[in-house]
Design an enzyme around this catalytic site. Structure first.
Site, PDB file in Angstrom:
ATOM      1  N   ARG A   1      -4.997  18.158 -13.993  1.00 25.15           N
ATOM      2  CA  ARG A   1      -6.286  18.814 -13.775  1.00 25.15           C
ATOM      3  C   ARG A   1      -7.367  17.787 -13.458  1.00 25.15           C
ATOM      4  O   ARG A   1      -8.283  18.049 -12.688  1.00 25.15           O
ATOM      5  CB  ARG A   1      -6.658  19.668 -14.986  1.00 25.15           C
ATOM      6  CG  ARG A   1      -5.825  20.946 -15.062  1.00 25.15           C
ATOM      7  CD  ARG A   1      -6.308  21.870 -16.152  1.00 25.15           C
ATOM      8  NE  ARG A   1      -6.148  21.267 -17.463  1.00 25.15           N
ATOM      9  CZ  ARG A   1      -6.966  21.461 -18.483  1.00 25.15           C
ATOM     10  NH1 ARG A   1      -8.022  22.235 -18.355  1.00 25.15           N
ATOM     11  NH2 ARG A   1      -6.739  20.895 -19.650  1.00 25.15           N
TER      12      ARG A   1
ATOM     13  N   LYS B   1     -18.413  21.032 -20.862  1.00 27.55           N
ATOM     14  CA  LYS B   1     -19.301  21.896 -20.084  1.00 27.55           C
ATOM     15  C   LYS B   1     -19.488  23.248 -20.782  1.00 27.55           C
ATOM     16  O   LYS B   1     -20.595  23.751 -20.865  1.00 27.55           O
ATOM     17  CB  LYS B   1     -18.742  22.143 -18.671  1.00 27.55           C
ATOM     18  CG  LYS B   1     -18.631  20.899 -17.823  1.00 27.55           C
ATOM     19  CD  LYS B   1     -18.270  21.242 -16.380  1.00 27.55           C
ATOM     20  CE  LYS B   1     -16.900  21.889 -16.236  1.00 27.55           C
ATOM     21  NZ  LYS B   1     -15.767  20.998 -16.553  1.00 27.55           N
TER      22      LYS B   1
ATOM     23  N   ARG C   1     -16.659  24.232  -6.503  1.00 23.11           N
ATOM     24  CA  ARG C   1     -15.631  23.240  -6.787  1.00 23.11           C
ATOM     25  C   ARG C   1     -15.346  22.360  -5.575  1.00 23.11           C
ATOM     26  O   ARG C   1     -14.633  21.377  -5.682  1.00 23.11           O
ATOM     27  CB  ARG C   1     -14.318  23.942  -7.157  1.00 23.11           C
ATOM     28  CG  ARG C   1     -14.084  24.069  -8.636  1.00 23.11           C
ATOM     29  CD  ARG C   1     -12.647  24.499  -8.871  1.00 23.11           C
ATOM     30  NE  ARG C   1     -12.549  25.542  -9.877  1.00 23.11           N
ATOM     31  CZ  ARG C   1     -12.605  25.322 -11.175  1.00 23.11           C
ATOM     32  NH1 ARG C   1     -12.722  24.110 -11.636  1.00 23.11           N
ATOM     33  NH2 ARG C   1     -12.515  26.320 -12.013  1.00 23.11           N
TER      34      ARG C   1
ATOM     35  N   ARG D   1      -6.445  17.344 -29.968  1.00 26.60           N
ATOM     36  CA  ARG D   1      -6.972  18.603 -30.499  1.00 26.60           C
ATOM     37  C   ARG D   1      -5.894  19.560 -30.990  1.00 26.60           C
ATOM     38  O   ARG D   1      -4.858  19.712 -30.364  1.00 26.60           O
ATOM     39  CB  ARG D   1      -7.670  19.352 -29.364  1.00 26.60           C
ATOM     40  CG  ARG D   1      -9.152  19.268 -29.355  1.00 26.60           C
ATOM     41  CD  ARG D   1      -9.639  20.233 -28.299  1.00 26.60           C
ATOM     42  NE  ARG D   1     -10.771  19.666 -27.578  1.00 26.60           N
ATOM     43  CZ  ARG D   1     -11.190  20.124 -26.399  1.00 26.60           C
ATOM     44  NH1 ARG D   1     -10.560  21.114 -25.802  1.00 26.60           N
ATOM     45  NH2 ARG D   1     -12.227  19.591 -25.824  1.00 26.60           N
TER      46      ARG D   1
ATOM     47  N   ARG E   1      -3.003  23.575 -27.824  1.00 25.74           N
ATOM     48  CA  ARG E   1      -3.015  24.333 -26.578  1.00 25.74           C
ATOM     49  C   ARG E   1      -2.033  23.718 -25.607  1.00 25.74           C
ATOM     50  O   ARG E   1      -2.003  22.508 -25.433  1.00 25.74           O
ATOM     51  CB  ARG E   1      -4.413  24.278 -25.955  1.00 25.74           C
ATOM     52  CG  ARG E   1      -5.185  25.549 -26.098  1.00 25.74           C
ATOM     53  CD  ARG E   1      -6.604  25.364 -25.631  1.00 25.74           C
ATOM     54  NE  ARG E   1      -6.670  24.898 -24.246  1.00 25.74           N
ATOM     55  CZ  ARG E   1      -7.802  24.554 -23.656  1.00 25.74           C
ATOM     56  NH1 ARG E   1      -8.924  24.599 -24.324  1.00 25.74           N
ATOM     57  NH2 ARG E   1      -7.812  24.158 -22.407  1.00 25.74           N
TER      58      ARG E   1
END
Ligand code: ZN
Length: 215
Positions: free
Chosen positions: A171, A13, A87, A126, A160
């Site tokens: 999440r 996004k 949300r 990542r 991360r």
């Protein structure tokens, strides 16, 4: 033109929103950014935000709606991208009412559809260069065999903390519990368009442009 980008964390996004800002002069309204801006602005609303955050409390929907109202009043040539809000269904109703009260509307809700398993694999793969921030991916763009960043030659790479699989799955669950009902909500209003969030960035961009140009 006002739009919402919907999709789980990691669906891209942010990347697409940045592109829309650059190419279409849209203004991205991210809840996190708005709260930070408000804090430092010193306005009445900013003082309320600061007080709530300093007490360690969650910022209420009413406050976020108030901040969005301020932004809508300032206007944006290319329109707004709502990012991270709404949300929940209650927030979606509140946003609809706010837009109507300003004589505006939501032009499109774009769902960035992803396969969870592919998403988890992609995100946990990542890492970024500690020197220049270049992003690597174990599957699609691995760190070179000599262990040096192709951009800056750095040798320190970070993953991360929130990219680890457990927190990502948490999440995702949060998204499915609270946010995914918005997909049905906007579908029922005839405002939903879905794009393939796992396609190449340029292909996703083309799909989104097609939705917006169909207007
Ligand atoms: Zn680097």
């Amino acid at each position: 033109m006002n739009i919402i980008l919907l999709g789980p964390p990691g669906a891209g996004k942010g990347t697409q929103a940045r592109r829309l800002v650059e190419e279409r002069g849209m203004v991205q309204l991210s809840t996190g950014d708005m709260l930070r801006d408000a804090r430092s602005s010193g306005t009445e609303m900013g003082k309320r935000v600061a007080a709530v955050m300093d007490r360690g409390e969650l910022v209420t929907d009413e406050i976020v709606i108030g901040l969005i109202a301020e932004k809508l009043e300032q206007g944006a040539e290319g329109g707004f991208i709502f990012d991270g809000f709404p949300r929940t269904l209650a927030q979606a109703d509140a946003l609809g009412e706010l837009l109507a009260s300003k004589g505006q509307k939501l032009d499109a809700v774009i769902e960035m559809r992803v396969d969870d398993e592919v998403l988890v694999a992609r995100i946990t793969a990542r890492s970024t260069c500690g020197g220049c921030g270049e992003v690597y991916n174990d599957q699609t763009k691995p760190i070179p065999a000599d262990g040096k960043c192709t951009k800056c030659g750095g040798t320190e790479f970070k993953r991360r903390a929130d990219d680890n699989e457990e927190s990502l799955r948490q999440r995702l669950m949060e998204y499915y519990k609270k946010t995914s009902p918005l997909i049905g909500y906007y579908y029922a209003k005839g405002q939903l368009s879905a794009v393939d969030g796992l396609a190449e960035i340029e292909a996703v961009a083309a799909e989104i442009n097609a939705v917006l140009d169909k207007g």
